[in-house]
Design an enzyme around this catalytic site. Structure first.
Site, PDB file in Angstrom:
ATOM      1  N   HIS A  38       1.093   6.206   1.990  1.00 14.42           N
ATOM      2  CA  HIS A  38       1.885   7.139   2.795  1.00 14.42           C
ATOM      3  C   HIS A  38       3.089   7.715   2.057  1.00 14.42           C
ATOM      4  CE1 HIS A  38      -0.913   6.866   5.906  1.00 14.42           C
ATOM      5  NE2 HIS A  38      -0.714   5.576   6.127  1.00 14.42           N
ATOM      6  N   HIS A  43      -5.708   3.698  -1.174  1.00 15.70           N
ATOM      7  CA  HIS A  43      -7.019   4.017  -0.597  1.00 15.70           C
ATOM      8  C   HIS A  43      -7.368   5.443  -0.988  1.00 15.70           C
ATOM      9  CE1 HIS A  43      -9.615   4.082   3.369  1.00 15.70           C
ATOM     10  NE2 HIS A  43     -10.285   4.489   2.318  1.00 15.70           N
ATOM     11  N   ASN A  87       0.862  -1.188   0.000  1.00 12.79           N
ATOM     12  CA  ASN A  87       0.000   0.000   0.000  1.00 12.79           C
ATOM     13  C   ASN A  87       0.902   1.243   0.000  1.00 12.79           C
ATOM     14  OD1 ASN A  87      -1.380   2.274   1.142  1.00 12.79           O
ATOM     15  ND2 ASN A  87      -3.010   0.930   1.829  1.00 12.79           N
ATOM     16  N   THR A 111      -7.816   3.207   8.924  1.00  9.99           N
ATOM     17  CA  THR A 111      -9.033   2.408   9.036  1.00  9.99           C
ATOM     18  C   THR A 111      -9.068   1.744  10.419  1.00  9.99           C
ATOM     19  OG1 THR A 111      -8.687   1.936   6.702  1.00  9.99           O
ATOM     20  CG2 THR A 111     -10.413   0.687   7.814  1.00  9.99           C
ATOM     21  N   GLU A 140      -8.731   0.490  -2.428  1.00  8.69           N
ATOM     22  CA  GLU A 140      -9.494   0.459  -1.171  1.00  8.69           C
ATOM     23  C   GLU A 140     -10.442   1.629  -1.191  1.00  8.69           C
ATOM     24  OE1 GLU A 140      -7.386   0.691   2.537  1.00  8.69           O
ATOM     25  OE2 GLU A 140      -6.233  -1.066   2.018  1.00  8.69           O
ATOM     26  N   ARG A 194      -9.472   8.164  -0.334  1.00  8.34           N
ATOM     27  CA  ARG A 194     -10.404   8.568   0.723  1.00  8.34           C
ATOM     28  C   ARG A 194     -11.289   9.713   0.256  1.00  8.34           C
ATOM     29  NH1 ARG A 194     -10.065   7.590   6.197  1.00  8.34           N
ATOM     30  NH2 ARG A 194      -8.644   5.914   6.731  1.00  8.34           N
ATOM     31  N   ARG A 248      -6.903  12.720   1.481  1.00 10.58           N
ATOM     32  CA  ARG A 248      -5.797  13.180   2.318  1.00 10.58           C
ATOM     33  C   ARG A 248      -4.436  12.656   1.864  1.00 10.58           C
ATOM     34  NH1 ARG A 248      -6.946   9.724   7.794  1.00 10.58           N
ATOM     35  NH2 ARG A 248      -8.992  10.689   7.596  1.00 10.58           N
ATOM     36  N   GLU A 278     -10.638  -9.687   3.360  1.00  8.77           N
ATOM     37  CA  GLU A 278      -9.364  -9.295   3.966  1.00  8.77           C
ATOM     38  C   GLU A 278      -9.578  -9.297   5.469  1.00  8.77           C
ATOM     39  OE1 GLU A 278      -7.271  -5.827   2.502  1.00  8.77           O
ATOM     40  OE2 GLU A 278      -6.223  -5.595   4.426  1.00  8.77           O
ATOM     41  N   HIS A 284      -3.291  -4.881   7.966  1.00 11.42           N
ATOM     42  CA  HIS A 284      -3.433  -3.746   8.865  1.00 11.42           C
ATOM     43  C   HIS A 284      -2.533  -3.902  10.086  1.00 11.42           C
ATOM     44  CE1 HIS A 284      -5.002  -0.150  10.692  1.00 11.42           C
ATOM     45  NE2 HIS A 284      -5.492   0.114   9.511  1.00 11.42           N
TER      46      HIS A 284
HETATM   47  N1  PXP Z   1      -5.657  -3.217   4.757  1.00 11.24           N
HETATM   48  C1  PXP Z   1      -6.603  -2.265   4.868  1.00 11.24           C
HETATM   49  C2  PXP Z   1      -8.019  -2.631   4.579  1.00 11.24           C
HETATM   50  C3  PXP Z   1      -6.265  -0.950   5.225  1.00 11.24           C
HETATM   51  O1  PXP Z   1      -7.226  -0.016   5.325  1.00 11.24           O
HETATM   52  C4  PXP Z   1      -4.903  -0.634   5.456  1.00 11.24           C
HETATM   53  C5  PXP Z   1      -4.512   0.775   5.789  1.00 11.24           C
HETATM   54  O2  PXP Z   1      -4.735   1.591   4.693  1.00 11.24           O
HETATM   55  C6  PXP Z   1      -3.960  -1.658   5.315  1.00 11.24           C
HETATM   56  C7  PXP Z   1      -4.359  -2.946   4.991  1.00 11.24           C
HETATM   57  C8  PXP Z   1      -2.506  -1.414   5.537  1.00 11.24           C
HETATM   58  O3  PXP Z   1      -2.298  -1.110   6.890  1.00 11.24           O
HETATM   59  P1  PXP Z   1      -0.887  -0.632   7.375  1.00 11.24           P
HETATM   60  O4  PXP Z   1      -0.629   0.709   6.758  1.00 11.24           O
HETATM   61  O5  PXP Z   1      -1.022  -0.574   8.872  1.00 11.24           O
HETATM   62  O6  PXP Z   1       0.111  -1.657   6.916  1.00 11.24           O
END
Ligand code: PXP
Length: 239
Positions: free
Chosen positions: A9, A42, A6, A100, A69, A44, A48, A150, A190
């Site tokens: 960030h 994601h 992902n 999330t 996402e 949003r 952001r 997931e 997550h």
């Molecule tokens: N899975 C989902 C559904 C999420 O919302 C997120 C955060 O955007 C992640 C995985 C990844 O989480 P992390 O950034 O804590 O690795």
């Protein structure tokens, strides 16, 4: 086990100065070259981190699998149908949350899910639902017509003592097995990082792990390629 990265960030860092660097699309390409099996972003409601233009560019450049996402809104459904990621992951979204905060309330949202999912699947896009690792949530996701679930590993990542960690892992393992028996494919994510990921290499029913923050944080210091390769080594550690 596969790894989806992902890159939200990377966009957070870029947006801190309203400039163009670092570019989440370049980060995605490097993650793919290092062995990631998919790229997750994601979009949003408040934009952001990832912006609409990032999503368009990701769609043009991602060659593995793009996982969008998103919240279950009409706006996001229109964007998904226009962009055609390989996969969407439905997540709950609150404006004030930092990230999330929990799985989707699949029971409460069942009727909405049953309407939301078919047009997306009809467009050739797979649908994953982010849920708590619970039997009931798995059953409702299957009833709603999802392709995948997931499993939310956030609570696991927050556990401090060994007994609690093992209990949460067991909950995830059981939910994963039940999902597979129900005909769903299973991924998890997550809060996973380089220090808590290793037990997941033994959960065979989970086909892919989705990680954002920990990889981007490490990538800022050692580079995206090393960060992805090291995580792949851990999730495929011999058990
Ligand atoms: N899975 C989902 C559904 C999420 O919302 C997120 C955060 O955007 C992640 C995985 C990844 O989480 P992390 O950034 O804590 O690795």
């Amino acid at each position: 086990m596969r790894l989806a990265v992902n890159i939200d960030h990377v966009a957070t860092l870029r947006n801190a100065r309203n400039e163009q660097q670092p570019d989440p699309v370049t980060a995605a390409s490097i993650a793919e070259l290092a062995g990631a099996s998919g790229i997750v972003c994601h979009l949003r409601e408040d934009r952001r981190h990832i912006k609409d233009r990032d999503l368009e560019r990701l769609r043009e450049s991602v060659t593995t699998k793009l996982d969008l996402e998103m919240a279950m809104t009409g706006e996001m459904q229109r964007i998904a149908l226009a962009t055609k990621p390989e996969l969407i992951t439905l997540v709950p979204e609150k404006r004030r949350e930092l990230t999330t905060e929990g799985g989707l309330d699949v029971e409460g949202q069942l009727a909405k899910l049953k309407k939301f999912i078919p047009p997306v699947r009809d467009a050739g896009i797979e649908v994953s639902v982010f849920i708590e690792p619970e039997r009931g949530a798995v059953d409702h996701a299957a009833e709603a017509g999802a392709d995948l679930v997931e499993l939310h590993t956030g609570p696991y990542s927050l556990k401090k003592n060994r007994a609690d960690i093992l209990a949460e892992l067991d909950r995830i393992r059981t939910a994963a097995a039940h999902a597979r028996e129900s005909g769903l494919r299973v991924v998890a994510g997550h809060g996973l990082n380089y220090y808590n990921i290793e037990p997941f290499s033994t959960i065979r029913d989970i086909e892919e792990i989705s990680i954002g923050h920990a990889i981007v944080a490490r990538a800022a210091l050692v580079g995206m390629e090393s960060a992805v390769r090291e995580m792949l080594r851990l999730i495929n550690a011999p058990s």
